[in-house]
Design a protein around this motif. Structure first.
Motif, mmCIF file in Angstrom:
data_model
loop_
_atom_site.group_PDB
_atom_site.id
_atom_site.type_symbol
_atom_site.label_atom_id
_atom_site.label_comp_id
_atom_site.label_asym_id
_atom_site.label_seq_id
_atom_site.Cartn_x
_atom_site.Cartn_y
_atom_site.Cartn_z
ATOM 1 N N PHE A 99 -13.672 -79.786 -2.005
ATOM 2 C CA PHE A 99 -12.959 -79.900 -3.276
ATOM 3 C C PHE A 99 -12.305 -81.274 -3.356
ATOM 4 O O PHE A 99 -11.546 -81.658 -2.486
ATOM 5 C CB PHE A 99 -11.902 -78.794 -3.382
ATOM 6 C CG PHE A 99 -11.387 -78.626 -4.785
ATOM 7 C CD1 PHE A 99 -12.139 -77.962 -5.743
ATOM 8 C CD2 PHE A 99 -10.156 -79.156 -5.152
ATOM 9 C CE1 PHE A 99 -11.669 -77.822 -7.045
ATOM 10 C CE2 PHE A 99 -9.686 -79.025 -6.455
ATOM 11 C CZ PHE A 99 -10.449 -78.350 -7.397
ATOM 12 N N ASP A 154 -22.938 -70.557 -13.873
ATOM 13 C CA ASP A 154 -23.166 -70.829 -12.448
ATOM 14 C C ASP A 154 -24.494 -71.510 -12.130
ATOM 15 O O ASP A 154 -24.785 -71.755 -10.961
ATOM 16 C CB ASP A 154 -23.018 -69.564 -11.572
ATOM 17 C CG ASP A 154 -21.589 -69.044 -11.574
ATOM 18 O OD1 ASP A 154 -20.676 -69.832 -11.925
ATOM 19 O OD2 ASP A 154 -21.381 -67.855 -11.248
ATOM 20 N N THR A 170 -21.814 -78.978 -5.144
ATOM 21 C CA THR A 170 -22.738 -78.972 -4.020
ATOM 22 C C THR A 170 -24.034 -78.261 -4.408
ATOM 23 O O THR A 170 -24.004 -77.145 -4.898
ATOM 24 C CB THR A 170 -22.107 -78.288 -2.798
ATOM 25 O OG1 THR A 170 -20.795 -78.810 -2.637
ATOM 26 C CG2 THR A 170 -22.893 -78.563 -1.548
ATOM 27 N N ASN A 202 -12.960 -82.706 -9.132
ATOM 28 C CA ASN A 202 -13.348 -81.315 -9.365
ATOM 29 C C ASN A 202 -12.396 -80.563 -10.295
ATOM 30 O O ASN A 202 -12.528 -79.365 -10.502
ATOM 31 C CB ASN A 202 -13.489 -80.562 -8.036
ATOM 32 C CG ASN A 202 -14.644 -81.098 -7.195
ATOM 33 O OD1 ASN A 202 -14.535 -81.222 -5.997
ATOM 34 N ND2 ASN A 202 -15.752 -81.440 -7.838
ATOM 35 N N LYS A 232 -16.196 -78.524 -11.505
ATOM 36 C CA LYS A 232 -15.396 -77.862 -10.460
ATOM 37 C C LYS A 232 -16.176 -77.601 -9.176
ATOM 38 O O LYS A 232 -15.584 -77.404 -8.124
ATOM 39 C CB LYS A 232 -14.784 -76.563 -11.005
ATOM 40 C CG LYS A 232 -15.796 -75.485 -11.280
ATOM 41 C CD LYS A 232 -15.147 -74.251 -11.900
ATOM 42 C CE LYS A 232 -16.225 -73.256 -12.274
ATOM 43 N NZ LYS A 232 -15.789 -72.238 -13.205
ATOM 44 N N GLU A 233 -17.502 -77.607 -9.292
ATOM 45 C CA GLU A 233 -18.305 -77.400 -8.081
ATOM 46 C C GLU A 233 -19.486 -78.360 -8.110
ATOM 47 O O GLU A 233 -20.143 -78.501 -9.133
ATOM 48 C CB GLU A 233 -18.797 -75.954 -8.049
ATOM 49 C CG GLU A 233 -19.050 -75.437 -6.655
ATOM 50 C CD GLU A 233 -19.574 -74.011 -6.670
ATOM 51 O OE1 GLU A 233 -18.872 -73.113 -7.186
ATOM 52 O OE2 GLU A 233 -20.689 -73.797 -6.157
ATOM 53 N N ARG A 281 -25.728 -74.531 -3.730
ATOM 54 C CA ARG A 281 -24.348 -74.058 -3.658
ATOM 55 C C ARG A 281 -24.052 -73.553 -2.251
ATOM 56 O O ARG A 281 -24.908 -72.991 -1.590
ATOM 57 C CB ARG A 281 -24.129 -72.921 -4.656
ATOM 58 C CG ARG A 281 -24.245 -73.375 -6.090
ATOM 59 C CD ARG A 281 -23.943 -72.236 -7.041
ATOM 60 N NE ARG A 281 -22.506 -71.950 -7.096
ATOM 61 C CZ ARG A 281 -21.988 -70.854 -7.634
ATOM 62 N NH1 ARG A 281 -22.775 -69.931 -8.121
ATOM 63 N NH2 ARG A 281 -20.682 -70.688 -7.684
ATOM 64 N N PRO A 321 -17.118 -74.819 -1.074
ATOM 65 C CA PRO A 321 -17.591 -76.203 -1.139
ATOM 66 C C PRO A 321 -16.423 -77.174 -1.063
ATOM 67 O O PRO A 321 -15.289 -76.799 -1.340
ATOM 68 C CB PRO A 321 -18.267 -76.286 -2.505
ATOM 69 C CG PRO A 321 -17.648 -75.214 -3.320
ATOM 70 C CD PRO A 321 -17.279 -74.119 -2.357
#
Lengths: 405, 107
Positions: free
Chosen positions: A90, A309, A81, A95, A78-79, A84, A88
């Motif tokens: 999408f 994360d 970059t 994603n 889903k993320e 972070r 970011p």
């Protein structure tokens, strides 16, 4: 200018798993990007934490990468970059984790399936032939990257999408700029520009639908409902970046490799049916895209504690060069057995590259058309080839001398 | 043990596997180096490169296809009736003796 990003090692990362690697410009890396990254695969732990670029995990070996890209419950897409950033970019379906990505993939299958690509072969061949002819007309010293690799896949992609061909260089430049930066402000600015351009074209298609992919995207329904403009934009954004920068870069490396193998050139001229083996081997040896993931929940995988994360970077470009997976992995050998030719250049799992069939066909056809016109070629002696790193690695030039048939 | 037979598209080559129940037919094929099964996506049902064809009799005996599987089978290079993705077939006693005919090309 990029603002310097502080090194960072979070408390849950044990010291023995820390290894310095800067994917945006590591001092170990030369223009033989893939070969020089072997040291990462062999000297660093299979899964390590680099403090560079805000701090992130790196996975460089085949089995571990395969596990990460297939296990979306722990390693979410889903993320993507690194480092972070806020809001970011999408991309759809990239994603979206399963099952939400599936309806979008299904909607794109008619355009990117093996069957569709087979039907597209004539058009691809036409582009290959005319682009090679134009480049060869420039004579010895022609820059393969600028005149062929940068133009060919992009032309096919733009035609497939229904984008205006006279804006090719504008789009190509945008994509190169996007892949060359890790600066938050620049990513947003370039991303915004790409989305704005694609939206303009979408609106033109809405007014005047054609038989092309962008018109098709306007009509996609998910669970019976039309998709939103935002979803269309996010799909076009992804397709744009995927179509602009990937095959171009693989092709550059493939042609450099072949330039240094005159006997293989002769073999491909004598046996054009071997070109598909050459294509497979080039794809194994010269992946260009790395896959970032974000840890979705605290988990222990490979005996390593990942925290929610944490960012994880999978080095797909060297996945096929893992000696633990493929014997003599650093030897370019078009005759290698299937089980020793494994690669994750196109990734694996639910987010595997949807353009892989197109990419394979493009590379094969370009080589086929090349050797209908060129009897041998070499890199202009004494050239120091430039390159760039990041999520997508690339040669920035490849000047060639050639003999026409 | 479960017997699975892979046949080349023209029927000229046959490979018989005896495998333990568990896992998918695709995984059994990869573990035994069946050349005609590629499985690019590793069994996530997004690529179609592990497809093969069965007889109408076997087809009715197998669990039904999902919508995504049937969509992928429509888009293989040469779609034909009675296709299945090997990643979606579980190795169980119920498929003992199944014959899977490989396509001329997966991609």
């Amino acid at each position: 200018m990029s603002s310097p990003i502080a090194n960072h090692i979070p408390a849950h990362v044990p010291e023995n798993l820390v290894f310095n690697y800067d994917y945006h410009g590591d001092p170990r890396v030369t223009n033989e990007v893939h070969a020089s990254l072997k040291t990462i695969q062999d000297d660093a732990p299979p899964v390590f934490y680099t403090p560079k670029n805000g701090g992130h995990w790196v996975v460089s070996r085949f089995d571990e990468i395969k596990k990460v890209v297939e296990d979306y419950e722990v390693f979410s897409a889903k993320e993507m970059t690194i480092p972070r950033i806020e809001n970011p970019p999408f991309f759809i379906p990239l994603n979206l984790d399963p099952p939400n990505n599936m309806p979008f993939r299904q909607a794109l299958m008619p355009a990117f399936s093996p069957k569709a690509i087979k039907e597209l072969e004539g058009k691809i061949r036409h582009w290959a032939g005319s682009i090679i002819d134009e480049a060869l007309a420039k004579g010895n010293g022609v820059d393969f990257v600028h005149e062929i690799a940068s133009v060919y896949p992009v032309s096919i992609f733009m035609e497939l999408m229904g984008m205006p061909m006279d804006r090719l260089w504008e789009f190509r430049t945008l994509s190169e700029a996007f892949f060359s930066t890790n600066d938050q402000e620049k990513i947003h600015q370039l991303g915004g520009q790409i989305v704005m351009n694609m939206t303009e074209i979408l609106e033109e298609k809405r007014a005047k639908p054609c038989d092309d992919l962008m018109s098709h995207i306007l009509n996609i329904k998910v669970k019976g409902e039309p998709i939103s403009l935002g979803e269309m934009q996010n799909m076009c954004f992804l397709l744009f970046l995927g179509g602009m920068d990937t095959v171009a870069n693989v092709t550059g490396y493939a042609f450099r490799q072949l330039a240094n193998m005159p006997e293989l050139q002769q073999r491909l001229i004598d046996n054009p049916s071997d070109i598909s083996k050459f294509t497979d081997e080039a794809i194994r040896m010269f992946g260009v895209i790395s896959n970032p993931r974000i840890v979705a929940k605290d988990s222990t995988v490979f005996g390593v504690d990942f925290k929610k994360d944490d960012m994880v970077l999978c080095l797909l470009p060297i996945s096929g060069r893992d000696e633990r997976k493929n014997k003599n992995a650093h030897v370019f050998d078009i005759d290698r057995a299937k089980e020793e030719g494994s690669t994750l250049t196109f990734s694996s799992g639910p987010h595997m590259c949807i353009g892989s069939f197109l990419a394979r066909a493009e590379i094969r056809i370009l080589v086929e058309e090349w050797f209908k016109r060129v009897s041998k070629y070499e890199i202009v002696p004494g050239t120091e080839l430039g390159f760039r790193m990041g999520f997508s690695v690339a040669l920035t030039q490849l000047p060639l001398n050639f003999q026409k048939i | 043990m479960v017997k699975i037979i892979f046949e080349s598209h023209d029927g000229a080559d046959r490979t018989e596997l005896e495998v333990d129940a568990g896992g998918s037919v695709m995984e059994a094929a990869l573990a035994n180096n069946i050349d005609g099964i590629l499985a690019d996506c590793g069994g996530s049902m997004v690529c179609g490169t592990c497809h093969a064809f069965v007889s109408p009799e076997w087809f009715t005996k197998l669990p039904p296809q999902s919508e995504m599987e049937s969509c992928l089978l429509d888009f293989v290079p040469d779609p034909q009736d009675y296709g299945r993705l090997c990643c979606q077939l579980e190795v169980t006693e119920a498929i003992d003796g199944i014959v899977l005919r490989l396509p001329t090309q997966q991609r």
